[in-house]
Design an enzyme around this catalytic site. Structure first.
Site, PDB file in Angstrom:
ATOM      1  N   ASP A 194       0.876  -1.182   0.000  1.00 50.00           N
ATOM      2  CA  ASP A 194       0.000   0.000   0.000  1.00 50.00           C
ATOM      3  C   ASP A 194       0.904   1.220   0.000  1.00 50.00           C
ATOM      4  O   ASP A 194       2.116   1.116   0.211  1.00 50.00           O
ATOM      5  CB  ASP A 194      -0.886  -0.012   1.255  1.00 50.00           C
ATOM      6  N   SER A 195       0.292   2.390  -0.194  1.00 50.39           N
ATOM      7  CA  SER A 195       1.070   3.621  -0.118  1.00 50.39           C
ATOM      8  C   SER A 195       1.507   3.916   1.307  1.00 50.39           C
ATOM      9  O   SER A 195       2.392   4.747   1.510  1.00 50.39           O
ATOM     10  CB  SER A 195       0.227   4.786  -0.640  1.00 50.39           C
TER      11      SER A 195
ATOM     12  N   CYS B 242      -4.396  -1.475  -1.852  1.00 45.38           N
ATOM     13  CA  CYS B 242      -4.505  -0.032  -2.046  1.00 45.38           C
ATOM     14  C   CYS B 242      -5.582   0.216  -3.101  1.00 45.38           C
ATOM     15  O   CYS B 242      -5.451  -0.257  -4.241  1.00 45.38           O
ATOM     16  CB  CYS B 242      -3.161   0.518  -2.522  1.00 45.38           C
TER      17      CYS B 242
ATOM     18  N   GLY C 110      -3.227   9.042  -3.577  1.00 43.03           N
ATOM     19  CA  GLY C 110      -4.572   9.291  -4.098  1.00 43.03           C
ATOM     20  C   GLY C 110      -4.819  10.692  -4.622  1.00 43.03           C
ATOM     21  O   GLY C 110      -5.816  10.941  -5.298  1.00 43.03           O
TER      22      GLY C 110
ATOM     23  N   CYS D  80     -10.890   3.050   0.069  1.00 42.18           N
ATOM     24  CA  CYS D  80      -9.472   3.298   0.339  1.00 42.18           C
ATOM     25  C   CYS D  80      -9.140   2.460   1.556  1.00 42.18           C
ATOM     26  O   CYS D  80      -9.876   2.485   2.556  1.00 42.18           O
ATOM     27  CB  CYS D  80      -9.240   4.772   0.632  1.00 42.18           C
TER      28      CYS D  80
ATOM     29  N   HIS E 238      -7.067   2.775   3.797  1.00 39.61           N
ATOM     30  CA  HIS E 238      -6.822   3.507   5.045  1.00 39.61           C
ATOM     31  C   HIS E 238      -8.115   3.696   5.855  1.00 39.61           C
ATOM     32  O   HIS E 238      -8.070   3.820   7.077  1.00 39.61           O
ATOM     33  CB  HIS E 238      -6.270   4.905   4.752  1.00 39.61           C
TER      34      HIS E 238
ATOM     35  N   GLU F 242      -2.623   8.467   8.696  1.00 40.11           N
ATOM     36  CA  GLU F 242      -1.153   8.416   8.759  1.00 40.11           C
ATOM     37  C   GLU F 242      -0.644   9.195   9.975  1.00 40.11           C
ATOM     38  O   GLU F 242       0.408   8.885  10.526  1.00 40.11           O
ATOM     39  CB  GLU F 242      -0.541   8.991   7.476  1.00 40.11           C
TER      40      GLU F 242
HETATM   41  N1  DGL Z   1      -4.656   3.243   1.058  1.00 40.78           N
HETATM   42  C1  DGL Z   1      -4.650   3.712  -0.263  1.00 40.78           C
HETATM   43  C2  DGL Z   1      -5.928   3.530  -1.007  1.00 40.78           C
HETATM   44  O1  DGL Z   1      -6.555   2.571  -0.775  1.00 40.78           O
HETATM   45  C3  DGL Z   1      -3.901   4.941  -0.571  1.00 40.78           C
HETATM   46  C4  DGL Z   1      -4.287   6.234  -0.079  1.00 40.78           C
HETATM   47  C5  DGL Z   1      -3.346   7.295  -0.595  1.00 40.78           C
HETATM   48  O2  DGL Z   1      -2.158   7.043  -0.660  1.00 40.78           O
HETATM   49  O3  DGL Z   1      -3.833   8.367  -0.950  1.00 40.78           O
HETATM   50  O4  DGL Z   1      -6.339   4.264  -1.811  1.00 40.78           O
END
Ligand code: DGL
Length: 304
Positions: free
Chosen positions: A39-40, A102, A72, A215, A217, A181
């Site tokens: 993931d990011s 992600c 994103g 997402c 997150h 984050e």
């Molecule tokens: N967790 C990621 C997603 O599902 C990335 C969020 C991001 O880096 O903006 O989109």
């Protein structure tokens, strides 16, 4: 946990996985290679946690690009380049499958990665859409995700492909990733609570009975989201659904370790390991000690 059986989330054009690359087997791996999850940043932990719970005998290598998060809010070319580097990094560690935990990468680069990975590749959009289609009773499904994911239109397309009668309301929630984050995940967090109310009011007014957290997150904010929308709304965690799809897929392919316990999780991040561990431990409710920093300059040399 019982696994649902469904078609592979990302079979190749002929519906078959391409041949896996040779994998390196670590000395403590029990003879089977790990599953790679990326993931990011921290969001993919929502998939890694479920994977570890469902498949406790599997080793997991988690890669979080915490030094370049968020993805994103970036354009498709940059997201695709980062995605190829992330995937190449984990493949270089000898993983037996790649879980793209992600939503942004799945939406923008999922097809390209599936073609190039050379091993089973599981993304989040298909599994989450399927879970939402099964969960909705009114046919009103909300989707929240990053700007890049919403712009791609992948979630509404996947939902309508499953059921053309489904109505979809989607919106980007760009403040959620920095909140997660930054560790603002407590149910009474004074910044996260108003942000949740701000982004989700229209879903409550519209009457969504199911909300895809598109997402990965966002499930870290699930207690706040559920409290605001009420227990009558089903939250679909894209990370959890990807984990389920991974278990099913690897089971179908005969690639599970066969062990019932003893799987280890190791983590790679591109920013400070200590900050990652601190938030990851709160979310995973377990010590997160095996965290290795990866230099972004090294990633930038990689190509899939
Ligand atoms: N967790 C990621 C997603 O599902 C990335 C969020 C991001 O880096 O903006 O989109």
């Amino acid at each position: 946990m019982a696994l649902r059986l469904q078609a592979p989330a990302n079979a190749g054009p002929e519906g078959k996985d391409r041949t896996c690359r040779p994998v390196r087997v670590g000395p403590d791996s029990g003879g089977t290679p790990p599953i790679g999850v990326f993931d990011s940043g921290l969001g993919g932990l929502t998939a890694a946690r479920e994977l570890a719970a469902m498949l406790p005998g599997e080793d997991i290598l988690y890669f979080g690009d915490t030094g370049r998060v968020p993805y994103g809010s970036r354009g498709p070319e940059v997201i695709r380049r980062y995605a190829r580097q992330d995937a190449a990094f984990l493949l270089g560690q000898g993983v037996k499958a790649l879980v793209c935990a992600c939503g942004t990468v799945s939406s923008v680069a999922g097809e390209e990665l599936a073609r190039r990975a050379g091993c089973p590749f599981i993304e989040v959009v298909g599994p989450a859409a399927l879970a939402a289609q099964k969960a909705t009773r009114t046919g009103r499904v909300g989707v929240i995700a990053t700007a890049a994911t919403i712009h791609s239109g992948k979630f509404p397309a996947a939902l309508r492909a499953l059921d053309p009668g489904i109505r979809v309301l989607d919106r980007a929630c760009p403040l959620f990733v920095p909140l997660v984050e930054g560790g603002h995940i407590a149910a009474d967090d004074p910044i996260a609570v108003p942000a949740v109310e701000y982004y989700l009011r229209e879903f409550r007014e519209w009457g969504a009975d199911t909300l895809i957290l598109g997402c990965t997150h966002y499930p870290l904010l699930a207690p706040l989201i559920q409290r605001y929308l009420g227990e009558g709304v089903t939250l679909v965690s894209s990370g959890r659904e990807a984990a389920r799809a991974t278990g099913e897929r690897l089971g179908q392919l005969g690639l599970l370790s066969g062990r019932e316990a003893g799987g280890r999780s190791r983590y790679f991040v591109t920013d400070d390991a200590g900050s990652f561990s601190a938030v990851a431990e709160v979310f995973l409710e377990t010590p997160v000690t095996d965290v290795t920093p990866v230099e972004i300059a090294r990633l930038e040399q990689l190509e899939l």
